[in-house]
Design an enzyme around this catalytic site. Structure first.
Site, short mmCIF file in Angstrom:
data_model
loop_
_atom_site.label_atom_id
_atom_site.label_comp_id
_atom_site.label_asym_id
_atom_site.label_seq_id
_atom_site.Cartn_x
_atom_site.Cartn_y
_atom_site.Cartn_z
N ASP A 74 0.85 -1.20 0.00
CA ASP A 74 0.00 0.00 0.00
C ASP A 74 0.89 1.25 0.00
O ASP A 74 0.69 2.19 -0.78
CB ASP A 74 -0.89 0.05 1.26
N THR B 233 -6.94 -4.63 0.75
CA THR B 233 -5.74 -4.98 1.53
C THR B 233 -5.98 -6.23 2.38
O THR B 233 -5.10 -7.10 2.44
CB THR B 233 -5.33 -3.81 2.44
N1 LIG Z 1 -15.39 -0.97 8.38
C1 LIG Z 1 -14.34 -0.66 7.63
N2 LIG Z 1 -13.18 -0.26 8.19
C2 LIG Z 1 -12.12 0.06 7.42
N3 LIG Z 1 -12.09 0.00 6.07
C3 LIG Z 1 -13.23 -0.40 5.48
C4 LIG Z 1 -14.40 -0.75 6.21
N4 LIG Z 1 -15.36 -1.11 5.33
C5 LIG Z 1 -14.81 -1.00 4.10
N5 LIG Z 1 -13.54 -0.56 4.19
C6 LIG Z 1 -12.60 -0.32 3.08
O1 LIG Z 1 -13.35 -0.13 1.88
C7 LIG Z 1 -12.79 -0.92 0.83
C8 LIG Z 1 -13.81 -1.95 0.40
O2 LIG Z 1 -14.13 -2.73 1.53
P1 LIG Z 1 -14.53 -4.29 1.31
O3 LIG Z 1 -13.35 -4.94 0.68
O4 LIG Z 1 -14.82 -4.75 2.70
O5 LIG Z 1 -15.73 -4.27 0.43
C9 LIG Z 1 -11.51 -1.54 1.37
O6 LIG Z 1 -10.47 -0.63 1.02
P2 LIG Z 1 -8.90 -0.90 1.26
O7 LIG Z 1 -8.67 -2.35 1.10
O8 LIG Z 1 -8.26 -0.04 0.21
O9 LIG Z 1 -8.61 -0.40 2.65
C10 LIG Z 1 -11.77 -1.58 2.86
O10 LIG Z 1 -10.63 -1.57 3.64
MG LIG Z 2 -7.24 0.51 3.45
MG LIG Z 3 -6.48 0.79 -0.01
#
Ligand SMILES: Nc1ncnc2c1ncn2[C@@H]1O[C@H](COP(=O)(O)O)[C@@H](OP(=O)(O)O)[C@H]1O
Ligand SMILES: [Mg+2]
Ligand SMILES: [Mg+2]
Ligand SMILES: [Mg+2]
Length: 310
Positions: free
Chosen positions: A50, A123
């Protein structure tokens, strides 16, 4: 690169190239095996991939477009360590450079643009080995609207050319999309949603959809790819967890393909630099207005209010 090409087209072409370079960094960190995982907050991880991918993207774009406001997910990684010289990418995708420029974007200046960068979306899935879910997102917004974007998938397997890993999808408002083969939505209603950030409100919004199948995958970018390639009908995420860098590029590409991405009340997000980072009222997206409308009307008012009043 000839500056006779309008700024927005040049910037999209540069973004396509640098996203591919960032994708190689994502693969290299994984193959080296030292992920350097940091837990930024509960269920919110960051790896060396990242951090390094973001340094590569921001250094490359800001060196060519110094007056554009570039906002990345990872806080000031450029304060930690330098940018390797071979990360600096200043070439631009030749195919994209030849695109026509949308009429209303002809006179855009760098100061009008905010670029939202998610250097590694998915991630959690990256750390758990669901590598297909990982994408690099570069969203280009003008006057708070997402007008162009790039979703790079570092681990996409190109059938037929085994040694070429990865692909880059792009979209430009009014002009269209590229880098993949669009497909119509599936015959039965298939929902795509989070794999690693669910909660009871998210689950409630899924139940009311009356879907034949629910796909649980990582990343906002990967879910929108499922919509674009006809693997899912609607992306439903009734949670404030996504941020502007998660949805700017996917929304720009989906809109350029005729689709729609809003919050779960059906309102559009704004992407100006001063906007709050969290997408407080969730994500609702579909590859056409009918499917988006169906899903919007299935969500009960009290659930919408629950998110809106959080
Ligand atoms: N409750 C939460 N806390 C932190 N990040 C979240 C979250 N819900 C969703 N996200 C972030 O939104 C993106 C899509 O979420 P998901 O994969 O769960 O659908 C991911 O981005 P990143 O991987 O870039 O951080 C994820 O980390
Ligand atoms: Mg993230
Ligand atoms: Mg990210
Ligand atoms: Mg993300």
């Amino acid at each position: 690169m000839s500056t006779s090409v309008p700024l927005i087209v040049r910037l999209l072409a540069s973004s396509v190239s640098v996203a591919g370079r960032a994708g190689k960094i994502v693969r290299d960190v994984m193959s080296k095996g030292e992920l350097g995982i940091v837990e930024k907050a509960k269920d919110d991880y960051q790896t060396e991939a990242d951090r390094s991918a973001q340094r590569c993207i921001i250094a490359s774009l800001s060196s060519q477009y110094p007056k554009i406001n570039i906002i990345g997910e990872e806080d000031n990684p450029d304060n930690e360590g330098d940018v390797c010289s071979d990360w600096l990418t200043i070439d631009a995708d030749k195919e994209v450079l030849c695109l026509e420029c949308p009429s209303e974007l002809q006179g855009i200046k760098e100061e009008d643009i905010v670029v939202w960068v998610d250097p590694l979306d998915g991630t959690s899935e990256y750390t758990q080995g669901f590598l297909e879910h990982v994408t690099v997102l570069i969203g280009i917004s003008v006057n708070e609207k997402p007008v162009a974007g790039v979703i790079h998938q570092p681990y996409y397997k190109n059938v037929g050319s085994e040694n070429k890993t990865g692909r880059t999808i792009w979209g430009l408002q009014e002009i269209g999309v590229g880098g993949f083969t669009p497909a119509p939505p599936p015959n039965s209603l298939i929902i795509t949603t989070t794999r690693s950030h669910s909660n009871p409100v998210v689950e409630k919004a899924l139940q009311v959809m009356n879907a034949s199948q629910i796909l649980r995958v990582g990343g906002a970018g990967f879910k929108v790819l499922q919509l674009l390639e006809g693997k899912a009908s609607v992306y439903v995420f009734a949670s404030p967890g996504c941020k502007k860098w998660d949805t700017c590029a996917p929304e720009a590409i989906l809109s350029a393909a005729g689709g729609k991405l809003t919050d779960i009340l059906g309102h559009n997000y704004k992407y100006g630099a001063s906007e709050p980072r969290p997408n407080k009222t969730g994500v609702l997206a579909a590859v056409n207005a009918d499917l988006h409308n169906y899903a919007l009307n299935r969500i009960p008012q009290e659930l919408k209010e629950k998110l809106a009043n959080k």
